[in-house]
Design a protein around this motif. Sequence first.
Motif, short mmCIF file in Angstrom:
data_model
loop_
_atom_site.label_atom_id
_atom_site.label_comp_id
_atom_site.label_asym_id
_atom_site.label_seq_id
_atom_site.Cartn_x
_atom_site.Cartn_y
_atom_site.Cartn_z
N GLU A 405 0.89 -1.13 -0.11
CA GLU A 405 0.08 0.04 -0.01
C GLU A 405 0.83 1.40 -0.05
O GLU A 405 0.19 2.26 -0.36
CB GLU A 405 -0.98 0.07 1.16
CG GLU A 405 -2.06 -1.06 1.08
CD GLU A 405 -3.04 -0.77 -0.08
OE1 GLU A 405 -3.25 0.26 -0.45
OE2 GLU A 405 -3.24 -2.05 -0.74
N ARG A 406 2.24 1.15 0.54
CA ARG A 406 2.97 2.38 0.52
C ARG A 406 3.63 2.59 -0.72
O ARG A 406 4.30 3.56 -1.12
CB ARG A 406 4.02 2.05 1.40
CG ARG A 406 3.51 1.94 2.84
CD ARG A 406 4.41 0.98 3.81
NE ARG A 406 5.68 1.92 4.02
CZ ARG A 406 6.48 1.31 4.80
NH1 ARG A 406 6.71 0.32 5.43
NH2 ARG A 406 7.81 2.09 4.92
N GLU A 441 -1.95 3.93 -9.28
CA GLU A 441 -2.60 3.09 -8.42
C GLU A 441 -2.47 1.69 -8.94
O GLU A 441 -1.92 1.28 -9.92
CB GLU A 441 -4.28 3.66 -8.49
CG GLU A 441 -4.50 3.56 -10.11
CD GLU A 441 -5.88 4.04 -10.25
OE1 GLU A 441 -6.46 4.55 -9.55
OE2 GLU A 441 -6.37 3.70 -11.44
N ARG A 442 -3.21 0.73 -8.09
CA ARG A 442 -2.63 -0.49 -8.27
C ARG A 442 -3.93 -1.13 -9.25
O ARG A 442 -4.90 -0.55 -9.52
CB ARG A 442 -2.89 -1.22 -6.87
CG ARG A 442 -1.95 -1.12 -6.03
CD ARG A 442 -2.27 -1.95 -4.68
NE ARG A 442 -1.66 -3.14 -4.77
CZ ARG A 442 -1.48 -4.08 -3.57
NH1 ARG A 442 -1.38 -3.31 -2.33
NH2 ARG A 442 -0.95 -4.94 -3.66
N ALA A 447 -2.69 -8.33 -9.73
CA ALA A 447 -1.99 -7.93 -8.35
C ALA A 447 -0.57 -7.36 -8.24
O ALA A 447 -0.20 -6.88 -7.14
CB ALA A 447 -2.16 -9.03 -7.56
N ASN A 448 0.24 -7.62 -9.37
CA ASN A 448 1.50 -7.31 -9.57
C ASN A 448 1.76 -6.16 -10.19
O ASN A 448 3.10 -5.83 -10.45
CB ASN A 448 2.62 -8.65 -9.79
CG ASN A 448 2.18 -9.81 -9.02
OD1 ASN A 448 1.69 -10.66 -9.60
ND2 ASN A 448 2.73 -9.64 -7.92
N ARG A 449 0.97 -5.54 -10.56
CA ARG A 449 1.13 -4.50 -11.42
C ARG A 449 0.40 -3.05 -10.85
O ARG A 449 -0.45 -2.99 -10.46
CB ARG A 449 0.30 -4.54 -12.50
CG ARG A 449 0.27 -3.42 -13.67
CD ARG A 449 -0.50 -4.02 -15.03
NE ARG A 449 -0.78 -2.93 -15.75
CZ ARG A 449 -1.28 -3.02 -16.95
NH1 ARG A 449 -1.42 -4.13 -17.67
NH2 ARG A 449 -1.85 -1.94 -17.74
#
Length: 473
Positions: A405-406, A441-442, A447-449
């Motif tokens: 999240e950081r 943003e994610r 999930a890895n990008r």
Amino acid sequence: MASPNISFDSIPSSLRKPGKYFEFNTKLAVRTLPGNLQKVLAIGQRLASGSQPALEPVDVFSDEQAAQLFGRGSYAHLMARAAITANPYLQLTMIAVDDAAAGVAATGTVTLGGPATSAGVVSLYVGASRVDVAVASGDAAATVATALKAALDKQTDLPVTASVAAAVVTLTARHKGAAGNGIKLKAVSSAAGVTAAVVAMANGAADPDLAPALAAVVGGGHHIVVSPFADQTALTAVRSHLEFVSGPMEQRGAIGTFGWPGTLAAGTTLAGQINSGRITGAWHRGSARLPCEIAAGYAAVLASEEDPARPLNTLEIKGLDVTGLTDRPSRTEQENALYNGLTPLEIGPGDRVQIVRAISTYTKDPQGVDDVALLDITTIRTLDYVRRACRERIALRFPREKLSERTPDKVRSELLDVLYKLEELEIVEAVEANKDGLIVERDSQDANRLDAKIPVDVVNGLHVFAGRIDLLL
């Protein structure tokens, strides 16, 4: 694992032996923007006398080296000479192609008339080169023709060879292909009684395919690609190459150049057929230089400016010929060219050939609607540089980063720093006003990008100033 704010690449957290351990972290060392040295790639036809094999790129540093590599008078040799003359410090790579197997060499003739009734000189211009022959009173036409052929043989850098039959000198392009039709011929006689009638170079056909050469250098990372030919087939191949290497997957941004010595109408038609924000064509109407020479000189000057946002107006292209007054485009014609994807050249003070305004051939969007988004060639060059700066910063700072999240905030901070530094150099502007639009943003599916939206307000060139003078009595 490590402490909350410090991570190590080489010191494991499982150590138990007492000691003081230090590693070096170079990820934060570079805080500046990357350099922007411009590498030029030129494609040209070679002769069998050259030592360099076809389709093998080689760095070129001098006119003489190019002559040895590609053969004297070859188009590759002439292109190298034009580029180095325009920019002696150029980073130039060349790749040669052979003539097409089905190609036909262009030919032209000079027919001499006589006899001479006074001494004088017959001068034949082949392109921008002049070949002089002394004429004595009483010389027959065949004698002058033989002397002219001998003089041409001594000029080994010419793009033509000569043969003679009676009073007719036949000139044949050294290379097969339609490009030979562009070799300009002009004859002048100061000897009374001697005439010199020229039949222009013609009947050349089938230029070689550029695709194999472009495929051979697809990973070369060149910034400017010089097309030797100014036709739709060749420029479409260059466009496809540029779109591939400059796309979001390859990310090796590049532009292409071509030269155009012909009419405005034909030049703007060609530009419309290409319609690419990455290709720019220099229009030098009436030039005695071949299109490949104009393109090479133009590319060399573009490469001399490492600031991607700085306009190229008034820059001189050394080595290009000064055209006659009747060939120089009027202001109206220059405006027409600039509205239709063609970069006009003009003769400035001191008889210097200068760029009026360097624009791309892109004039319409995919719907056919007029679009000025990529009008100036500096725009796409600026976007390429901004992408490079952002990409290199992320690669340096986060080579093995975990995604938590950081992470988005850390990445956004680095991108914002890059944009501020770009603003300091006046490459982009209004960073503070647009920073809320910088989003990192994610990804919702991977999930890895991380995904980023980076607003870039490129700095425009000061091309037009308008003032009103109010008369006060």
